[in-house]
Design a protein around this motif. Structure first.
Motif, PDB file in Angstrom:
ATOM      1  N   UNK A  48      58.661   7.894  49.913  1.00  0.00           N
ATOM      2  CA  UNK A  48      59.529   9.038  49.621  1.00  0.00           C
ATOM      3  C   UNK A  48      59.160  10.205  50.528  1.00  0.00           C
ATOM      4  N   UNK A  49      60.174  10.900  51.001  1.00  0.00           N
ATOM      5  CA  UNK A  49      59.996  12.148  51.736  1.00  0.00           C
ATOM      6  C   UNK A  49      60.444  13.268  50.804  1.00  0.00           C
ATOM      7  N   UNK A  50      59.490  14.043  50.287  1.00  0.00           N
ATOM      8  CA  UNK A  50      59.794  15.117  49.350  1.00  0.00           C
ATOM      9  C   UNK A  50      58.911  16.322  49.631  1.00  0.00           C
ATOM     10  N   UNK A  51      59.516  17.488  49.657  1.00  0.00           N
ATOM     11  CA  UNK A  51      58.782  18.751  49.744  1.00  0.00           C
ATOM     12  C   UNK A  51      57.783  18.773  50.906  1.00  0.00           C
ATOM     13  N   UNK A  52      58.217  18.292  52.061  1.00  0.00           N
ATOM     14  CA  UNK A  52      57.380  18.347  53.248  1.00  0.00           C
ATOM     15  C   UNK A  52      56.261  17.331  53.298  1.00  0.00           C
ATOM     16  N   UNK A  53      56.314  16.330  52.423  1.00  0.00           N
ATOM     17  CA  UNK A  53      55.272  15.301  52.386  1.00  0.00           C
ATOM     18  C   UNK A  53      55.908  13.918  52.453  1.00  0.00           C
ATOM     19  N   UNK A  96      46.177   8.761  57.132  1.00  0.00           N
ATOM     20  CA  UNK A  96      45.281   8.658  55.983  1.00  0.00           C
ATOM     21  C   UNK A  96      46.098   8.950  54.725  1.00  0.00           C
ATOM     22  N   UNK A  97      45.837   8.199  53.674  1.00  0.00           N
ATOM     23  CA  UNK A  97      46.492   8.421  52.387  1.00  0.00           C
ATOM     24  C   UNK A  97      45.490   9.067  51.445  1.00  0.00           C
ATOM     25  N   UNK A  98      45.888  10.178  50.850  1.00  0.00           N
ATOM     26  CA  UNK A  98      45.010  10.940  49.962  1.00  0.00           C
ATOM     27  C   UNK A  98      45.584  10.870  48.548  1.00  0.00           C
ATOM     28  N   UNK A  99      44.807  10.312  47.621  1.00  0.00           N
ATOM     29  CA  UNK A  99      45.309  10.182  46.255  1.00  0.00           C
ATOM     30  C   UNK A  99      45.438  11.553  45.597  1.00  0.00           C
ATOM     31  N   UNK A 100      46.525  11.709  44.864  1.00  0.00           N
ATOM     32  CA  UNK A 100      46.821  12.971  44.176  1.00  0.00           C
ATOM     33  C   UNK A 100      46.655  12.740  42.681  1.00  0.00           C
ATOM     34  N   UNK A 101      45.756  13.513  42.073  1.00  0.00           N
ATOM     35  CA  UNK A 101      45.528  13.417  40.633  1.00  0.00           C
ATOM     36  C   UNK A 101      46.003  14.667  39.897  1.00  0.00           C
ATOM     37  N   UNK A 102      46.386  15.688  40.638  1.00  0.00           N
ATOM     38  CA  UNK A 102      46.813  16.956  40.040  1.00  0.00           C
ATOM     39  C   UNK A 102      48.012  16.716  39.116  1.00  0.00           C
ATOM     40  N   UNK A 103      47.884  17.038  37.830  1.00  0.00           N
ATOM     41  CA  UNK A 103      48.970  16.779  36.876  1.00  0.00           C
ATOM     42  C   UNK A 103      50.287  17.469  37.245  1.00  0.00           C
ATOM     43  N   UNK A 104      50.231  18.681  37.745  1.00  0.00           N
ATOM     44  CA  UNK A 104      51.470  19.401  38.091  1.00  0.00           C
ATOM     45  C   UNK A 104      52.186  18.726  39.252  1.00  0.00           C
ATOM     46  N   UNK A 105      51.433  18.298  40.246  1.00  0.00           N
ATOM     47  CA  UNK A 105      52.032  17.621  41.400  1.00  0.00           C
ATOM     48  C   UNK A 105      52.644  16.293  40.983  1.00  0.00           C
ATOM     49  N   UNK A 106      51.912  15.540  40.170  1.00  0.00           N
ATOM     50  CA  UNK A 106      52.433  14.254  39.703  1.00  0.00           C
ATOM     51  C   UNK A 106      53.667  14.458  38.823  1.00  0.00           C
ATOM     52  N   UNK A 107      53.672  15.497  38.003  1.00  0.00           N
ATOM     53  CA  UNK A 107      54.830  15.774  37.143  1.00  0.00           C
ATOM     54  C   UNK A 107      56.057  16.117  37.984  1.00  0.00           C
ATOM     55  N   UNK A 109      56.646  15.084  41.012  1.00  0.00           N
ATOM     56  CA  UNK A 109      57.053  13.824  41.638  1.00  0.00           C
ATOM     57  C   UNK A 109      57.839  12.978  40.631  1.00  0.00           C
ATOM     58  N   UNK A 110      57.323  12.866  39.416  1.00  0.00           N
ATOM     59  CA  UNK A 110      57.986  12.085  38.366  1.00  0.00           C
ATOM     60  C   UNK A 110      59.382  12.631  38.088  1.00  0.00           C
ATOM     61  N   UNK A 111      59.515  13.942  38.073  1.00  0.00           N
ATOM     62  CA  UNK A 111      60.810  14.565  37.793  1.00  0.00           C
ATOM     63  C   UNK A 111      61.868  14.147  38.822  1.00  0.00           C
ATOM     64  N   UNK A 112      61.462  13.991  40.078  1.00  0.00           N
ATOM     65  CA  UNK A 112      62.419  13.652  41.131  1.00  0.00           C
ATOM     66  C   UNK A 112      62.577  12.156  41.354  1.00  0.00           C
ATOM     67  N   UNK A 113      61.506  11.400  41.210  1.00  0.00           N
ATOM     68  CA  UNK A 113      61.530   9.989  41.571  1.00  0.00           C
ATOM     69  C   UNK A 113      61.655   9.071  40.359  1.00  0.00           C
ATOM     70  N   UNK A 120      49.778   5.276  40.732  1.00  0.00           N
ATOM     71  CA  UNK A 120      48.949   5.989  41.702  1.00  0.00           C
ATOM     72  C   UNK A 120      49.908   6.744  42.617  1.00  0.00           C
ATOM     73  N   UNK A 121      49.527   7.948  43.007  1.00  0.00           N
ATOM     74  CA  UNK A 121      50.328   8.735  43.941  1.00  0.00           C
ATOM     75  C   UNK A 121      49.446   9.168  45.103  1.00  0.00           C
ATOM     76  N   UNK A 122      49.933   8.924  46.314  1.00  0.00           N
ATOM     77  CA  UNK A 122      49.219   9.312  47.525  1.00  0.00           C
ATOM     78  C   UNK A 122      50.131  10.160  48.400  1.00  0.00           C
ATOM     79  N   UNK A 123      49.582  11.245  48.950  1.00  0.00           N
ATOM     80  CA  UNK A 123      50.282  11.989  50.002  1.00  0.00           C
ATOM     81  C   UNK A 123      49.639  11.536  51.307  1.00  0.00           C
ATOM     82  N   UNK A 124      50.318  11.761  52.416  1.00  0.00           N
ATOM     83  CA  UNK A 124      49.810  11.247  53.683  1.00  0.00           C
ATOM     84  C   UNK A 124      49.433  12.363  54.648  1.00  0.00           C
ATOM     85  N   UNK A 125      48.454  12.063  55.457  1.00  0.00           N
ATOM     86  CA  UNK A 125      48.063  12.895  56.583  1.00  0.00           C
ATOM     87  C   UNK A 125      48.312  12.043  57.821  1.00  0.00           C
ATOM     88  N   UNK A 126      49.185  12.504  58.691  1.00  0.00           N
ATOM     89  CA  UNK A 126      49.614  11.703  59.832  1.00  0.00           C
ATOM     90  C   UNK A 126      48.638  11.792  60.997  1.00  0.00           C
TER      91      UNK A 126
END
Length: 157
Positions: A48-53, A96-107, A109-113, A120-126
Motif C-alpha cells: 500500500x502507498x499511503x501518507x507518503x509511505x 529496509x522494512x521497519x515494523x510499526x507497533x505504534x497503536x495510533x499509526x496502526x489504527x 492504517x486499519x481505518x483505510x485498508x 504485522x505492519x512495516x513501513x519501508x526505508x528505500x
C-alpha cells in the motif's frame, strides 16, 4: 538519512508515478527476504502507498514477517502481469522494512485498508528503485535511483 516514499516522490516525481502505477496495476507482488540461515525467501505480498509511505501488512507470525524482524533488508518486485507486455516496465524496490507497533499509526492504517486482525505492519526505508523498460523498440533502458542521487539511466541496444 531515512528515505521514505514521500522523499523519493519529491526527488523523482515522474519515476515515482510510474513505479507506483506498476504496483497498483496488480494486487500481488513478490517480496524477497532473508531466512535465518541467510538463504533468500520469496513470497507473495500486497503493498500500500499511503501518507507518503510504502507499507507492508502481513499475517501474524508469517515467515516473511519473522524474516524482516530478524533482518530488515528486502527486495520487492512488481507483478509483471499476464503475457510478455509488462506495460510500464519491470519495477523493483530495495530497502529496509521497519515494523510499526505504534497503536495510533496502526489504527490509521486499519481505518483505510481494513486488514484482517491481528497483523504485522512495516513501513519501508528505500535504498534503491529500479525500472527496466524498452524505449522506441530499440533500447533496453535501466533507470536507477538511490537516495541523494539523481536517476541514472543506462541504455543498451
Amino acid at each position: 538519512m531515512r528515505t521514505n516514499w514521500a522523499a523519493f516522490t519529491a526527488a523523482e516525481p515522474e519515476l515515482a508515478t510510474t513505479v507506483e502505477a506498476r504496483f497498483e496495476a496488480f494486487t500481488h507482488h513478490v517480496l524477497a527476504t532473508l531466512r535465518k540461515d541467510g538463504m533468500p525467501r520469496t513470497t507473495g505480498l500486497e503493498v500500500r502507498f499511503l501518507h507518503g509511505e510504502l507499507w507492508f501488512g502481513m499475517m501474524p507470525g508469517s515467515l516473511k514477517a519473522l524474516d524482516l524482524r530478524r533482518d530488515p533488508r528486502f527486495a520487492l518486485q512488481a507483478n509483471p502481469g499476464p503475457g510478455t507486455g509488462m506495460g510500464g516496465g519491470d519495477v523493483r524496490i530495495t530497502g529496509r522494512a521497519v515494523e510499526v507497533d505504534d497503536p495510533a499509526t496502526k489504527a490509521a492504517y486499519v481505518k483505510e485498508v481494513e486488514p484482517p486482525q491481528p497483523f504485522h505492519l512495516f513501513r519501508t526505508e528505500l535504498t534503491e528503485v529500479v525500472r527496466t523498460h524498452v524505449e522506441d523498440d530499440t533500447y533496453l533502458v535501466v533507470e536507477v535511483w538511490k537516495p541523494g542521487e539523481p536517476v541514472r539511466a543506462l541504455r543498451r541496444t
